[in-house]
Design a protein around this motif. Structure first.
Motif, short mmCIF file in Angstrom:
data_model
loop_
_atom_site.label_atom_id
_atom_site.label_comp_id
_atom_site.label_asym_id
_atom_site.label_seq_id
_atom_site.Cartn_x
_atom_site.Cartn_y
_atom_site.Cartn_z
N TYR A 44 21.02 -9.55 -53.62
CA TYR A 44 22.00 -8.91 -54.51
C TYR A 44 21.30 -8.16 -55.65
N LEU A 45 20.36 -8.81 -56.30
CA LEU A 45 19.71 -8.18 -57.45
C LEU A 45 18.79 -7.03 -57.05
N LEU A 46 18.20 -7.11 -55.87
CA LEU A 46 17.38 -5.99 -55.40
C LEU A 46 18.24 -4.82 -54.93
N GLN A 47 19.44 -5.09 -54.44
CA GLN A 47 20.34 -4.01 -54.08
C GLN A 47 21.11 -3.48 -55.29
N HIS A 48 21.18 -4.28 -56.35
CA HIS A 48 21.92 -3.92 -57.57
C HIS A 48 21.06 -4.26 -58.80
N PRO A 110 15.91 2.08 -57.77
CA PRO A 110 16.26 1.44 -56.51
C PRO A 110 16.52 2.46 -55.41
N PRO A 111 16.46 1.99 -54.18
CA PRO A 111 16.83 2.88 -53.07
C PRO A 111 18.29 3.34 -53.23
N ALA A 112 18.59 4.51 -52.72
CA ALA A 112 19.94 5.07 -52.83
C ALA A 112 20.95 4.33 -51.97
N SER A 113 20.48 3.75 -50.86
CA SER A 113 21.38 3.03 -49.97
C SER A 113 20.59 2.04 -49.11
N PHE A 114 21.32 1.16 -48.47
CA PHE A 114 20.75 0.12 -47.61
C PHE A 114 21.53 0.14 -46.30
N ARG A 115 20.85 -0.14 -45.20
CA ARG A 115 21.56 -0.05 -43.91
C ARG A 115 22.65 -1.10 -43.78
N THR A 116 22.58 -2.17 -44.57
CA THR A 116 23.68 -3.14 -44.62
C THR A 116 23.75 -3.70 -46.03
N SER A 117 24.95 -4.04 -46.44
CA SER A 117 25.16 -4.55 -47.79
C SER A 117 26.17 -5.70 -47.75
N PHE A 118 26.46 -6.25 -48.89
CA PHE A 118 27.40 -7.37 -48.97
C PHE A 118 28.77 -7.00 -48.43
N THR A 119 29.19 -5.76 -48.62
CA THR A 119 30.53 -5.37 -48.17
C THR A 119 30.63 -5.31 -46.64
N ASP A 120 29.49 -5.42 -45.96
CA ASP A 120 29.50 -5.47 -44.49
C ASP A 120 29.70 -6.88 -43.96
N LEU A 121 29.65 -7.88 -44.82
CA LEU A 121 29.78 -9.26 -44.38
C LEU A 121 31.22 -9.56 -43.95
N PRO A 122 31.37 -10.21 -42.80
CA PRO A 122 32.72 -10.61 -42.38
C PRO A 122 33.22 -11.77 -43.23
N TYR A 123 34.51 -11.79 -43.45
CA TYR A 123 35.14 -12.83 -44.24
C TYR A 123 36.48 -13.15 -43.60
#
Length: 158
Positions: A44-48, A110-123
């Motif tokens: 989380y902290l490395l993506q944000h 930080p990188p502009a985007s990531f191939r997967t993020s927290f919002t990709d997690l199923p819930y």
């Protein structure tokens, strides 16, 4: 549609912070899920990075590499070692030696985007553990890998 500062589009729970906070709350009720806590925090902290402290990002990046290299059990052992050393009776302080073999955080992030993020997690029913702890662990590994790859694309660390 709302977009997160990591470049991800909001999911059913909202932006990444909403997912992260929900994971942290669920971890408090599930000791098995909590095993991935350090991974969740580092990702989380490395993506944000604006949500954390810049001086800790290099260490978090190295922790993530340790996890990807040696697995969850090694990460948990190192965490226990660090907690024991950081005990006020020990006064030994934080041990950086286990993280030295890993690449430092590349500059320019930080990188502009990531191939997967927290919002990709199923819930769903059962929260983030809807299909078991092993599947949740695999999703955490996928998030960790995506985070490492995006940062390493920026170039070598200093």
């Amino acid at each position: 549609m709302a977009q997160c500062d990591c470049g991800a589009t909001a999911g059913p729970l909202g932006v990444c912070a909403d997912y992260y906070n929900t994971i942290l709350a669920e971890e408090q009720l599930d000791p098995e899920m909590y095993r991935w806590h350090a991974v969740v925090v580092c990702v989380y902290l490395l993506q944000h990075p604006s949500r954390g402290h810049e001086k800790y990002l290099d260490g978090q990046f190295r922790w993530l590499q340790l996890y990807l290299d040696q697995g969850l059990d090694a990460t948990l052992r190192l965490r226990a070692h660090q907690v024991a050393r950081n005990n006020h009776r020990s006064r030994a302080g934080y041990d950086l030696a286990p993280l030295e073999p890993y690449a430092p955080l590349p500059p320019g992030g930080p990188p502009a985007s990531f191939r997967t993020s927290f919002t990709d997690l199923p819930y769903g029913d059962g929260g983030f553990i809807l299909d078991g702890h092993a599947a949740y662990g695999e999703r955490m590994r996928t998030l960790a890998e995506a985070t490492e790859v995006a940062w390493k694309r920026l170039g070598p660390g200093t």
